[in-house]
Write a protein that holds these residues in place. Sequence first.
Motif, PDB file in Angstrom:
ATOM      1  N   UNK A   1      30.290  92.598  23.046  1.00 43.77           N
ATOM      2  CA  UNK A   1      28.823  92.547  23.000  1.00 43.77           C
ATOM      3  C   UNK A   1      28.281  93.326  21.810  1.00 43.77           C
ATOM      4  N   UNK A   2      28.913  94.442  21.517  1.00 42.72           N
ATOM      5  CA  UNK A   2      28.483  95.241  20.358  1.00 42.72           C
ATOM      6  C   UNK A   2      28.718  94.472  19.062  1.00 42.72           C
ATOM      7  N   UNK A   3      29.871  93.839  18.949  1.00 46.91           N
ATOM      8  CA  UNK A   3      30.163  93.050  17.749  1.00 46.91           C
ATOM      9  C   UNK A   3      29.199  91.873  17.622  1.00 46.91           C
ATOM     10  N   UNK A   4      28.832  91.255  18.753  1.00 47.99           N
ATOM     11  CA  UNK A   4      27.874  90.144  18.720  1.00 47.99           C
ATOM     12  C   UNK A   4      26.508  90.630  18.240  1.00 47.99           C
ATOM     13  N   UNK A   5      26.053  91.769  18.745  1.00 48.77           N
ATOM     14  CA  UNK A   5      24.759  92.317  18.317  1.00 48.77           C
ATOM     15  C   UNK A   5      24.779  92.650  16.825  1.00 48.77           C
ATOM     16  N   UNK A   6      25.876  93.241  16.363  1.00 47.32           N
ATOM     17  CA  UNK A   6      25.982  93.574  14.940  1.00 47.32           C
ATOM     18  C   UNK A   6      26.012  92.301  14.076  1.00 47.32           C
ATOM     19  N   UNK A   7      26.695  91.294  14.551  1.00 45.10           N
ATOM     20  CA  UNK A   7      26.744  90.027  13.820  1.00 45.10           C
ATOM     21  C   UNK A   7      25.371  89.375  13.746  1.00 45.10           C
ATOM     22  N   UNK A   8      24.628  89.405  14.848  1.00 45.43           N
ATOM     23  CA  UNK A   8      23.277  88.851  14.850  1.00 45.43           C
ATOM     24  C   UNK A   8      22.375  89.618  13.898  1.00 45.43           C
TER      25      UNK A   8
ATOM     26  N   UNK B   1      35.100  89.189  15.581  1.00 49.69           N
ATOM     27  CA  UNK B   1      35.503  90.162  16.609  1.00 49.69           C
ATOM     28  C   UNK B   1      34.884  89.807  17.960  1.00 49.69           C
ATOM     29  N   UNK B   2      33.631  89.382  17.949  1.00 50.06           N
ATOM     30  CA  UNK B   2      32.965  89.013  19.202  1.00 50.06           C
ATOM     31  C   UNK B   2      33.591  87.762  19.806  1.00 50.06           C
ATOM     32  N   UNK B   3      34.069  86.852  18.973  1.00 52.87           N
ATOM     33  CA  UNK B   3      34.661  85.606  19.470  1.00 52.87           C
ATOM     34  C   UNK B   3      35.984  85.848  20.188  1.00 52.87           C
ATOM     35  N   UNK B   4      36.588  86.996  19.975  1.00 50.72           N
ATOM     36  CA  UNK B   4      37.839  87.307  20.667  1.00 50.72           C
ATOM     37  C   UNK B   4      37.605  87.532  22.158  1.00 50.72           C
ATOM     38  N   UNK B   5      36.388  87.862  22.539  1.00 59.01           N
ATOM     39  CA  UNK B   5      36.049  88.072  23.946  1.00 59.01           C
ATOM     40  C   UNK B   5      35.571  86.735  24.510  1.00 59.01           C
TER      41      UNK B   5
ATOM     42  N   UNK C   1      29.427  83.237  19.764  1.00 58.85           N
ATOM     43  CA  UNK C   1      29.871  83.863  18.517  1.00 58.85           C
ATOM     44  C   UNK C   1      30.321  82.818  17.495  1.00 58.85           C
ATOM     45  N   UNK C   2      31.025  81.786  17.940  1.00 62.53           N
ATOM     46  CA  UNK C   2      31.489  80.752  17.013  1.00 62.53           C
ATOM     47  C   UNK C   2      30.303  79.966  16.458  1.00 62.53           C
ATOM     48  N   UNK C   3      29.319  79.679  17.281  1.00 58.46           N
ATOM     49  CA  UNK C   3      28.125  78.975  16.787  1.00 58.46           C
ATOM     50  C   UNK C   3      27.385  79.819  15.749  1.00 58.46           C
ATOM     51  N   UNK C   4      27.286  81.115  15.993  1.00 59.08           N
ATOM     52  CA  UNK C   4      26.650  81.989  15.011  1.00 59.08           C
ATOM     53  C   UNK C   4      27.483  82.090  13.735  1.00 59.08           C
ATOM     54  N   UNK C   5      28.824  82.080  13.862  1.00 64.85           N
ATOM     55  CA  UNK C   5      29.684  82.073  12.669  1.00 64.85           C
ATOM     56  C   UNK C   5      29.462  80.796  11.862  1.00 64.85           C
TER      57      UNK C   5
ATOM     58  N   UNK D   1      35.525  74.191  10.387  1.00 71.41           N
ATOM     59  CA  UNK D   1      36.786  74.749  10.866  1.00 71.41           C
ATOM     60  C   UNK D   1      36.561  75.590  12.119  1.00 71.41           C
ATOM     61  N   UNK D   2      35.555  76.453  12.110  1.00 74.79           N
ATOM     62  CA  UNK D   2      35.273  77.301  13.268  1.00 74.79           C
ATOM     63  C   UNK D   2      34.896  76.466  14.489  1.00 74.79           C
ATOM     64  N   UNK D   3      34.039  75.461  14.294  1.00 71.99           N
ATOM     65  CA  UNK D   3      33.600  74.629  15.416  1.00 71.99           C
ATOM     66  C   UNK D   3      34.735  73.757  15.943  1.00 71.99           C
ATOM     67  N   UNK D   4      35.543  73.204  15.052  1.00 73.21           N
ATOM     68  CA  UNK D   4      36.661  72.376  15.498  1.00 73.21           C
ATOM     69  C   UNK D   4      37.700  73.202  16.243  1.00 73.21           C
ATOM     70  N   UNK D   5      37.927  74.425  15.799  1.00 71.33           N
ATOM     71  CA  UNK D   5      38.846  75.318  16.503  1.00 71.33           C
ATOM     72  C   UNK D   5      38.324  75.605  17.909  1.00 71.33           C
ATOM     73  N   UNK D   6      37.031  75.844  18.029  1.00 69.06           N
ATOM     74  CA  UNK D   6      36.423  76.077  19.337  1.00 69.06           C
ATOM     75  C   UNK D   6      36.605  74.859  20.235  1.00 69.06           C
ATOM     76  N   UNK D   7      36.372  73.679  19.703  1.00 66.10           N
ATOM     77  CA  UNK D   7      36.475  72.466  20.511  1.00 66.10           C
ATOM     78  C   UNK D   7      37.915  72.204  20.939  1.00 66.10           C
TER      79      UNK D   7
END
Length: 161
Positions: free
Chosen positions: A20-27, A44-48, A55-59, A74-80
């Motif tokens: 959550x901290x990494x997500x807030x910092x990324x935002x 880092x947030x996507x690891x949780x 996190x992947x959508x924000x990336x 690449x990020x979205x396809x990896x998520x899918x």
Amino acid sequence: MVFTLTWLGTAVLAPAMMGKRALRRGQAALRRRNYADARKHLERAAAYEPLREEAVCLMAEASLYAHKPSDALFALNTLLLEQDQGKSRSPRVRLLRGIAGCMVGRPAAARRELAAIPRESATLDDLLAAAQACVMSGDDPGAIRLLDALDQLPLAPPLLG
């Protein structure tokens, strides 16, 4: 007892707090338009797992803003690939994949992705991105139909023009 509480803290609570901290910092970095820093924190947030899709959508958004649509895809396809096959894609993932597809010069694929967003849940951004994909792929009647659908939405003065 102390060991049990220590284990509980390090195995369960710490990853959630750090994610959550990494997500807030990324935002925050994304709002400051520091896209490289945002991507670092969002990875880092996507690891949780509970924060993974957000996190992947924000990336992907950070990559699109940084004019790196291949990184976004690449990020979205990896998520899918990691998600269950039975689970439907969220409209946000479809929108980001559609925009990235337009940016890399694949408007037909972007158009298919954007067309799969249900019309009743389509936002203004979804309709505009789909219309852009139609124009880029040479489907002028499809673009006109989508732009006519914008008549039912309340538009702000800059977009109204």
